[in-house]
Design a protein around this motif. Structure first.
Motif, PDB file in Angstrom:
ATOM      1  N   ASN A 171       0.830  -1.201   0.000  1.00 48.31           N
ATOM      2  CA  ASN A 171       0.000   0.000   0.000  1.00 48.31           C
ATOM      3  C   ASN A 171       0.863   1.249   0.000  1.00 48.31           C
ATOM      4  O   ASN A 171       1.791   1.361   0.805  1.00 48.31           O
ATOM      5  N   GLN A 172       0.517   2.201  -0.857  1.00 50.86           N
ATOM      6  CA  GLN A 172       1.264   3.459  -0.914  1.00 50.86           C
ATOM      7  C   GLN A 172       1.167   4.193   0.417  1.00 50.86           C
ATOM      8  O   GLN A 172       2.109   4.861   0.840  1.00 50.86           O
ATOM      9  N   ALA A 173       0.005   4.123   1.045  1.00 56.37           N
ATOM     10  CA  ALA A 173      -0.222   4.730   2.354  1.00 56.37           C
ATOM     11  C   ALA A 173       0.274   6.168   2.481  1.00 56.37           C
ATOM     12  O   ALA A 173       0.954   6.505   3.452  1.00 56.37           O
ATOM     13  N   PRO A 174      -0.043   7.029   1.540  1.00 58.49           N
ATOM     14  CA  PRO A 174       0.368   8.418   1.702  1.00 58.49           C
ATOM     15  C   PRO A 174      -0.306   9.025   2.932  1.00 58.49           C
ATOM     16  O   PRO A 174      -1.379   8.562   3.339  1.00 58.49           O
ATOM     17  N   ALA A 175       0.323  10.038   3.502  1.00 59.29           N
ATOM     18  CA  ALA A 175      -0.219  10.640   4.724  1.00 59.29           C
ATOM     19  C   ALA A 175      -1.614  11.204   4.484  1.00 59.29           C
ATOM     20  O   ALA A 175      -2.505  11.075   5.325  1.00 59.29           O
ATOM     21  N   GLU A 176      -1.801  11.823   3.328  1.00 61.76           N
ATOM     22  CA  GLU A 176      -3.125  12.357   3.005  1.00 61.76           C
ATOM     23  C   GLU A 176      -3.891  11.305   2.220  1.00 61.76           C
ATOM     24  O   GLU A 176      -3.369  10.725   1.273  1.00 61.76           O
TER      25      GLU A 176
END
Lengths: 212, 740
Positions: free
Chosen positions: B179-184
């Motif tokens: 999962n990329q799981a970007p903060a936003e």
């Protein structure tokens, strides 16, 4: 009794085919008892019959909280988090929402000198407490030394976790100005930076701790 | 040597850092508008089910609910070839069934529970090889294999190559869904006003969103304004128009109220485009001296319910078919639909998966040959003259050898075997992996542009369609403009990712923007400079060719006395100077990010814990525009790549198809405590095409850490791992199996 209905949303959501058992729904169910506990300490007017809750189990309360040096009297619902209040009600959007489940640290603010996750503190629990957010750190164009160090060392990429990272740093250095590398890593280990600007963040914080 | 550059190559803090450290930066998720509606999606609880009936009346009747839409209300538009906006057949747990718009989030959530869906539950399939069997449940009428047949690529004669080999080694490798799981999260706020739509979106591709929304709503592009000034990361997930922007736009138009959607984190885990899991079979033939004679590969990409790329498996296969020179290659790529979340890019399209497999495979071959793993790589890497054997195009530069040699030297690779005999339970090991993959494509028909405005006071505004997603794109564009114009960097302001104000220069993906956006800005700055010099020649009554601009001062050759730029800019005939950069890309150009990384690890054989002590990351950047930002990018990529190696795994329960760890607690990302010493080495091969010789650096640092660590683990404990992530449990199981 209404309270009994309030305790069931988790199961109901599963049945209705909704994917998530949300922390918020859970709080809606649990909120009553939590709220009751908190309310016994806080000065809160009794609920009026005509303030019909929009969602089952939601109660309103009034809290008095000092945020960034200013006292606020806030009408909040029992399941609202401090993060909801900061971002949505007060427009203090420097505090971010990433996981909303106390596992990433993007919502870190300082309460009574301690770094806390605003997503996992009910607003009613902030009653009679002192909150500091990123918005209070700089004085106009005069940056706080932590902010200046983060810029100098390029201790950020997308910047979304940065305000929280800075608040965790502040809580650390306020109580331990000459923090060691191990103490810095320990204090910031609850803040996930997905861009992983960690080496630069470490460098920025270490530069302050070594100067102190 | 004194640098020929004034701005390029000098460390530069980020242009937008003040906004970021003060919390004043307004991300797309920070915008609120009066009267805004909140959207929530009803998601499928089943991995595969047909919707037989759907009753939204109770949800619509709930006070505060303004709209409920289902597949019946959707236009035919699809965000990717397979993905409907809202579906009538659920193809994974979490698939979008209906959208509710309400006055607040709580009401929207309550309304979701009032929608009654009658599902006809269908058999499902999660594994790509299972999905290829004739008896497997089909996600689409045309079958689960995208394209209907595998993509076969060959070169030379692979059988002849194996016949020539002294050793043939064959193995299977697996990488997980990550999962990329970007903060936003994915977030969009759409406002429909005066026949015009404005969308504040967390996107790497504002112009892609603009085109997608215009198409979906049948409105002209000029009526769609997409803005993404600040963005909390993307890592590949946010490069395309997705379901959520279109749904927000449809609701905004229908209700006349602004509509906002933000995926909760557990939704984000399943509702974005994850990096596809891959099964990779490799069979290499090699002579005793280490020369590769044959490479054969078969790749199965689990592209989930809705593949962003039909060529997902081909992206993986590209690695074994291009990194090393070999006359005989053959590969088969299968991109397969399964009842798991949709997939797409994440810091490359397939290269992290392919690099893991290949670099572990090469390490094992080195061991079998009794050869130094570094020597084996040096012997076989594709040279400048070999070019990209997969794409059959030349390299624009090639710094591989320098990366390997300088990395090995900094790491003291030759001393690695001098570790004292390891009798204790904690074992130390050393590993290497190289990476050479095409990124940052310039393809005919792809946009490449930029704009530069010189104001009457000599200051400069730069406009680029690139998104600042954290990698420092704003700063890079500003530095390139300042360098080209000869102005002080402090006089430059940069506007990015606004479809009303900037021009399309491709999505910020594929390590592209330094090259494409940077070239657009460089051309625009050159155009503006040319106009400035025309004016200066007239004003100063000299020959234009004798003029130069340095630090915002115009100089005449042979004289040290200059004229401040504002005096020249103020004389612009139109009151302003406007430079345009736009290029028709004539042929395919791909930039190759060469790299060699070295890892030192400690493995605790009692609990299986791997502690990465040190990474040396040597990367060919062509030319370094901003050393500070580039180092940050490399370090960040290395750490993310380490997570791919040892901890990240988005787990789908085999019995139910449910993602069991859709949260940051159980999806294990590395924290600041896991960060080792990272030494970066920047190799400048001076690219023939990129601006000032620059190449991209967004993706390349991510791929090598996992195999370098895997090889170091093997060096430490003598056990090989062919599957990621190499968790504590995997180590313990590996040790146990080795003992047995």
């Amino acid at each position: 009794m209404e309270e009994e209905q309030d305790m069931s949303p988790v199961g109901e959501e599963r049945e209705s085919g909704k994917l998530r058992v949300s922390r918020r729904s859970f709080l809606k169910g649990m909120g009553v008892s939590t709220a009751a506990a908190a309310m016994s300490q806080a000065v809160v007017p009794p609920l009026e019959a005509e303030t019909a809750p929009l969602v089952k189990g939601v109660r309103e309360a009034t809290i008095v909280t000092e945020i960034n040096g200013r006292k606020y009297r806030l009408a909040v619902k029992s399941h609202w988090t401090l993060l909801d209040v900061l971002r949505r009600e007060l427009g203090l959007t420097g505090t971010k929402k990433t996981c909303d489940r106390s596992s990433c640290g993007a919502c870190t603010v300082i309460m009574d000198g301690k770094a806390i996750y605003a997503c996992s503190l009910l607003a009613i629990e902030a009653d009679q407490h002192k909150i500091t957010t990123i918005e209070a750190l700089s004085d106009g164009e005069n940056l706080h030394p932590i902010q200046a160090a983060f810029i100098r060392e390029d201790a950020l990429q997308c910047g979304f976790c940065t305000p929280a990272m800075i608040m965790s740093t502040k809580a650390l250095l306020d109580s331990n100005p000459r923090a060691s590398l191990t103490e810095i890593k320990e204090a910031l280990s609850g803040n996930i930076c997905r861009c992983a600007a960690y080496p630069k963040i470490t460098k920025a914080v270490l530069s302050l701790a070594q100067k102190a | 040597m004194i640098s020929e550059f004034r701005v390029v190559g000098k460390p530069q803090p980020k242009l937008d850092a003040i906004e970021k450290v003060t919390g004043r930066a307004k991300y797309s998720s920070d915008y609120v508008l009066p009267g805004m509606l909140h959207l929530k999606i009803l998601r499928s609880p089943y991995p595969h089910a047909r919707i037989v009936g759907i009753d939204t009346s109770a949800a619509l009747a709930l006070p505060g609910v303004k709209a409920v839409l289902t597949h019946k209300d959707m236009p035919a538009y699809r965000p990717n070839p397979w993905m409907p906006l809202l579906t009538d057949v659920a193809r994974f747990v979490g698939d979008d069934i209906a959208v509710v718009a309400a006055v607040d989030e709580d009401t929207a959530i309550e309304a979701l529970g009032l929608i009654k869906v009658n599902y006809q539950v269908l058999p499902f399939v999660l594994d790509p090889e299972e999905a290829l069997k004739p008896s497997a449940p089909k996600l689409f009428p045309e079958g689960n294999l995208i394209g209907g047949a595998p993509t076969v690529v060959s070169r030379g004669d692979v059988e002849k190559g194996f016949a020539e080999a002294d050793i043939i080694y064959e193995a299977r490798y697996k990488t997980p869904t990550v999962n990329q799981a970007p903060a936003e999260s994915r977030v969009s706020l759409a406002k429909w006003e005066g026949g015009r739509l404005t969308i504040w979106d967390s996107t790497q591709g504002p112009f892609e969103v603009q085109k997608g929304v215009a198409k979906a709503l049948h409105i002209p592009m000029s009526k769609v304004h997409v803005i993404c000034e600040f963005m909390g990361g993307g890592f590949g997930d946010k490069g395309y128009p997705g379901r959520h922007q279109i749904l927000a736009a449809l609701i905004a138009r229908q209700t006349g109220r602004p509509a906002r959607i933000e995926l909760d984190r557990d939704e984000y885990y399943v509702a974005g485009l994850r990096r596809y899991a891959a099964v990779i079979d490799l069979k290499y033939g090699v002579k005793k001296d280490g020369t590769l004679t044959a490479i054969q590969t078969k790749v199965f990409a689990n592209s989930g319910a809705y593949a962003q790329f039909a060529a997902a498996a081909l992206g993986v296969m590209q690695v074994p078919m291009s990194v090393y020179r070999c006359a005989n290659m053959q590969g088969e790529a299968y991109t397969v639909s399964t009842n798991t979340p949709a997939t797409g890019p994440f810091r490359c399209v397939g290269h992290p998966q392919g690099t893991f497999a290949q670099e572990v495979h090469m390490d094992i071959i080195a061991q079998k040959l009794g050869m130094d793993p570094v020597e084996l790589r040096l012997k076989n890497y594709a040279r400048l003259e070999d070019g990209d054997q997969f794409r059959k195009i030349p390299f624009t530069s090639n710094g591989m050898e320098e990366c390997i040699l300088r990395g090995a030297e900094a790491f003291k690779w030759k001393d690695r075997m001098k570790v004292a005999s390891q009798t204790g339970p904690v074992k130390r090991g050393f590993g290497v992996a190289v990476h050479a993959c095409s990124h940052g494509g310039m393809m005919p028909g792809m946009p490449l542009s930029g704009m530069v405005k010189v104001n009457s006071d000599g200051t400069v505004n730069v406009f680029s369609g690139a998104t600042e997603l954290g990698a420092g794109q704003k700063t890079t564009m500003g530095m390139i403009a300042a360098e080209e114009l000869g102005v002080l960097f402090s006089s430059v302001s940069v506007t990015t990712a606004d479809t009303d104000m900037t021009t399309d220069t491709g999505a910020t993906s594929g390590s592209r923007q330094t090259i494409t956006g940077g070239t657009g800005v460089k051309m625009a700055a050159a155009d503006a400079k040319n106009q400035l010099l025309d004016i200066a020649a007239v004003e100063l009554k000299v020959d234009k060719k004798d003029l130069s601009i340095r630090d915002s001062v115009v100089y005449v050759a042979g004289s040290d006395k200059g004229t401040p730029l504002d005096q020249i800019a103020a004389k612009a005939p139109g009151g302003v100077i406007f430079g345009r950069g736009v290029m028709k890309i004539p042929t395919n150009v791909f930039f190759h990010g060469f790299a060699a990384q070295f890892a030192e690890v400690e493995v605790d054989t009692r609990n299986g814990h791997v502690k990465v002590l040190k990474i040396v990351a040597a990367h060919d950047l062509g030319r370094v525009i901003n050393p500070l930002g580039a180092e940050n990018q490399i370090e960040g990529g290395v750490i993310q790549g380490m997570g791919f190696g040892v901890s990240e795994d988005q787990i789908i329960d085999k019995a139910s198809g449910v993602c069991v760890n859709p949260n940051h607690l159980n999806y294990k990302m590395l924290t600041i405590k896991d960060v080792p010493e990272i030494q970066t080495i920047m190799v400048e091969s001076v690219d023939a095409v990129g601006p000032y010789g620059a190449k991209g650096i967004g993706e390349p640092p991510y791929s090598p850490p996992a195999p370098a660590i895997a090889n170091a683990i093997s060096n430490a404990i003598g056990v090989r791992f062919s599957e990621l992530p190499i968790t504590n449990r995997a180590i313990l199981m590996g040790l146990k199996a080795a003992k047995a």
